[in-house]
Design an enzyme around this catalytic site. Structure first.
Site, PDB file in Angstrom:
ATOM      1  NE  ARG A 169      -4.146  -1.577   0.199  1.00  0.00           N
ATOM      2  CZ  ARG A 169      -4.307  -2.873  -0.077  1.00  0.00           C
ATOM      3  NH1 ARG A 169      -3.309  -3.568  -0.583  1.00  0.00           N
ATOM      4  NH2 ARG A 169      -5.475  -3.457   0.121  1.00  0.00           N
ATOM      5  CB  SER A 242      -8.755  -1.391   4.160  1.00  0.00           C
ATOM      6  OG  SER A 242      -9.064  -2.691   3.769  1.00  0.00           O
ATOM      7  CD  GLU A 337      -5.728   1.042   2.088  1.00  0.00           C
ATOM      8  OE1 GLU A 337      -6.320   1.442   1.078  1.00  0.00           O
ATOM      9  OE2 GLU A 337      -5.938  -0.061   2.606  1.00  0.00           O
TER      10      GLU A 337
HETATM   11  N1  EPU Z   1     -10.997 -10.034  10.591  1.00  0.00           N
HETATM   12  C1  EPU Z   1     -11.584  -9.882  11.808  1.00  0.00           C
HETATM   13  N2  EPU Z   1     -12.723  -9.139  11.874  1.00  0.00           N
HETATM   14  C2  EPU Z   1     -13.284  -8.567  10.779  1.00  0.00           C
HETATM   15  C3  EPU Z   1     -12.681  -8.753   9.527  1.00  0.00           C
HETATM   16  C4  EPU Z   1     -11.533  -9.481   9.452  1.00  0.00           C
HETATM   17  O1  EPU Z   1     -11.099 -10.378  12.809  1.00  0.00           O
HETATM   18  O2  EPU Z   1     -14.301  -7.883  10.962  1.00  0.00           O
HETATM   19  C5  EPU Z   1      -9.715 -10.803  10.525  1.00  0.00           C
HETATM   20  C6  EPU Z   1      -9.897 -12.221  10.081  1.00  0.00           C
HETATM   21  O3  EPU Z   1      -9.000 -13.025  10.795  1.00  0.00           O
HETATM   22  C7  EPU Z   1      -9.456 -12.195   8.641  1.00  0.00           C
HETATM   23  C8  EPU Z   1      -8.387 -11.121   8.675  1.00  0.00           C
HETATM   24  O4  EPU Z   1      -8.835 -10.170   9.635  1.00  0.00           O
HETATM   25  O5  EPU Z   1      -8.957 -13.412   8.234  1.00  0.00           O
HETATM   26  C9  EPU Z   1      -8.154 -10.433   7.371  1.00  0.00           C
HETATM   27  O6  EPU Z   1      -9.379  -9.905   6.874  1.00  0.00           O
HETATM   28  P1  EPU Z   1      -9.628  -9.791   5.303  1.00  0.00           P
HETATM   29  O7  EPU Z   1      -9.332 -11.073   4.634  1.00  0.00           O
HETATM   30  O8  EPU Z   1     -10.973  -9.209   5.098  1.00  0.00           O
HETATM   31  O9  EPU Z   1      -8.508  -8.804   4.809  1.00  0.00           O
HETATM   32  P2  EPU Z   1      -7.938  -7.426   5.410  1.00  0.00           P
HETATM   33  O10 EPU Z   1      -6.557  -7.692   5.870  1.00  0.00           O
HETATM   34  O11 EPU Z   1      -8.885  -6.799   6.349  1.00  0.00           O
HETATM   35  C10 EPU Z   1      -6.867  -6.730   3.124  1.00  0.00           C
HETATM   36  C11 EPU Z   1      -6.888  -5.473   2.310  1.00  0.00           C
HETATM   37  C12 EPU Z   1      -8.189  -5.387   1.532  1.00  0.00           C
HETATM   38  C13 EPU Z   1      -8.294  -6.603   0.632  1.00  0.00           C
HETATM   39  C14 EPU Z   1      -8.262  -7.857   1.529  1.00  0.00           C
HETATM   40  C15 EPU Z   1      -8.279  -9.147   0.742  1.00  0.00           C
HETATM   41  C16 EPU Z   1      -5.491  -3.930   3.574  1.00  0.00           C
HETATM   42  C17 EPU Z   1      -5.432  -2.737   4.450  1.00  0.00           C
HETATM   43  N3  EPU Z   1      -6.718  -4.332   3.197  1.00  0.00           N
HETATM   44  O12 EPU Z   1      -7.920  -6.572   4.062  1.00  0.00           O
HETATM   45  O13 EPU Z   1      -8.157  -4.230   0.728  1.00  0.00           O
HETATM   46  O14 EPU Z   1      -9.491  -6.580  -0.119  1.00  0.00           O
HETATM   47  O15 EPU Z   1      -7.048  -7.860   2.308  1.00  0.00           O
HETATM   48  O16 EPU Z   1      -7.038  -9.439   0.242  1.00  0.00           O
HETATM   49  O17 EPU Z   1      -4.446  -4.475   3.198  1.00  0.00           O
HETATM   50  C18 EPU Z   1      -8.771  -1.942   0.655  1.00  0.00           C
HETATM   51  O18 EPU Z   1      -7.587  -1.670   0.596  1.00  0.00           O
HETATM   52  O19 EPU Z   1      -9.657  -1.041   0.643  1.00  0.00           O
HETATM   53  C19 EPU Z   1      -9.189  -3.321   0.796  1.00  0.00           C
HETATM   54  C20 EPU Z   1     -10.459  -3.659   0.972  1.00  0.00           C
END
Ligand code: EPU
Length: 341
Positions: A169, A242, A337
């Site tokens: 990012r 995010s 972000e």
């Molecule tokens: N989780 C929770 N609670 C929640 C949501 C998630 O505990 O309400 C935990 C779960 O363990 C889950 C982990 O967080 O496995 C990761 O969640 P998720 O797979 O939704 O991914 P993220 O790390 O929150 C990142 C990117 C997203 C992208 C997803 C999928 C960043 C800041 N965000 O989200 O990007 O779509 O991975 O690869 O790196 C964006 O940048 O706007 C965005 C949506």
């Protein structure tokens, strides 16, 4: 293939930015102009002496106050194949194209490389700035170069892959060259049928696709399904995806955290550990937390939402409250972000 729109440029004064940001917050920009051609952009910059802000899809910015300057809305369109072999195509895309529409164009043409990046909001020009990424793929995996205009000199400059310093990012355009260049187009390399390198590493994708040999379209459909099920639609509830980056911490610090929170999810690499910010927030039971019209989404703890009439200041206040709580409990400082304006 070229589809450049020729437009009549319209300056607007005291412009409400509500419709040009996916948080749907309101504020005023002293001046506003929508631009569809790079030559128009250079002409506008030549005659402008106000501070400027560049907006594409408005999906990664939180406006917290009125702006005494010129907001330039980039809307230059066009997708063209500039090189083709039996294995690959090299594509140039103008920065005002909607990112997801471009992904769908690539899928419909049978090209691979962008399928995991389906449904990411925003315009193409913003993609290199924060090296957009999802489900194990990031722009850097397909990126060749981008064309820009240097705001101070009005010179056109091309940045190749290594000059952009693409990182998680992050890029040169968020750091040493912040606010200095306007991206006008990007060049990417995509694969042709038989030469795709598909990434189905994420369990969520695997579980939808099953064991069959997937196509880019299968993966794109799966990603769309996942995103629609857990991320709020900005057309219905204002949000910027995010809000925070996932923090990266040292292995030794992670060990300490893990001894307190055994179940903490993590992505460990050779040198450090990335923790999902969503988990840190969710574990504080903040999902669904709401102050007036500013809130934390009920389904995804990393997404801040505007339920209607929240101001940018109110959303920022909520973000700061989250930062303080996370820091207090875990000793980790969350970094937005989203750009705060
Ligand atoms: N989780 C929770 N609670 C929640 C949501 C998630 O505990 O309400 C935990 C779960 O363990 C889950 C982990 O967080 O496995 C990761 O969640 P998720 O797979 O939704 O991914 P993220 O790390 O929150 C990142 C990117 C997203 C992208 C997803 C999928 C960043 C800041 N965000 O989200 O990007 O779509 O991975 O690869 O790196 C964006 O940048 O706007 C965005 C949506």
């Amino acid at each position: 293939m070229f589809d450049y729109l020729t437009i009549i440029m319209v300056f607007k004064e005291n412009f409400s930015i509500k419709r040009i940001n996916t948080f749907g917050v309101d504020a005023k920009s002293n001046r506003y102009i929508k631009i569809s051609k790079t030559s128009d952009l250079i002409n506008v910059l030549k005659s402008n002496d106000l501070p400027i802000r560049i907006v594409g899809g408005g999906s990664n910015v939180l406006w917290t106050k009125d702006f005494n300057g010129l907001t330039i809305h980039i809307a230059n369109k066009g997708i063209s194949i500039i090189k083709e072999t039996s294995k690959k195509v090299v594509v140039e895309v103008q920065s005002g194209e909607n990112w997801h529409d471009f992904v769908i164009w690539s899928i419909n043409n049978g090209y691979g490389g962008l399928e995991n990046l389906s449904l990411i909001p925003g315009y193409v020009g913003a993609a290199p700035i924060q090296n957009i990424g999802a489900y194990g793929v990031e722009l850097a995996d397909v990126f060749i170069s981008c064309s820009t205009i240097e705001i101070n000199t009005l010179k056109q400059k091309q940045f190749n892959y290594s000059e952009c310093n693409l990182d998680y990012r992050d890029s040169i355009f968020k750091n040493e060259n912040k606010g200095e260049y306007i991206i006008t187009s990007i060049i990417l390399v995509l694969t042709k049928n038989g030469f795709h390198k598909l990434n189905t590493d994420y369990d969520e994708i695997k579980s939808i696709i099953g064991k069959e040999m997937p196509t880019p379209k299968n993966i794109s459909d799966a990603v769309i399904k996942i995103r629609l099920s857990k991320l709020p639609n900005p057309e219905k509830v204002g949000n910027c995806g995010s809000f925070f980056k996932n923090p990266i911490i040292s292995k030794s610090f992670f060990k300490k955290l893990k001894s307190r929170y055994h179940e903490i999810p993590n992505y460990t690499s050779k040198n450090d550990v990335k923790i999902p910010a969503a988990w840190l927030i969710d574990n504080l039971n903040l999902k669904g937390y709401r102050v007036g019209d500013a809130g934390i989404d009920e389904n995804h703890a990393l997404v801040l939402v505007n339920y209607g009439n929240a101001s940018g200041k109110e959303i920022l206040k909520l973000a700061n409250e989250i930062i303080t709580k996370v820091k207090f409990v875990y000793g980790i400082k969350l970094i937005p972000e989203v750009n705060i304006w």
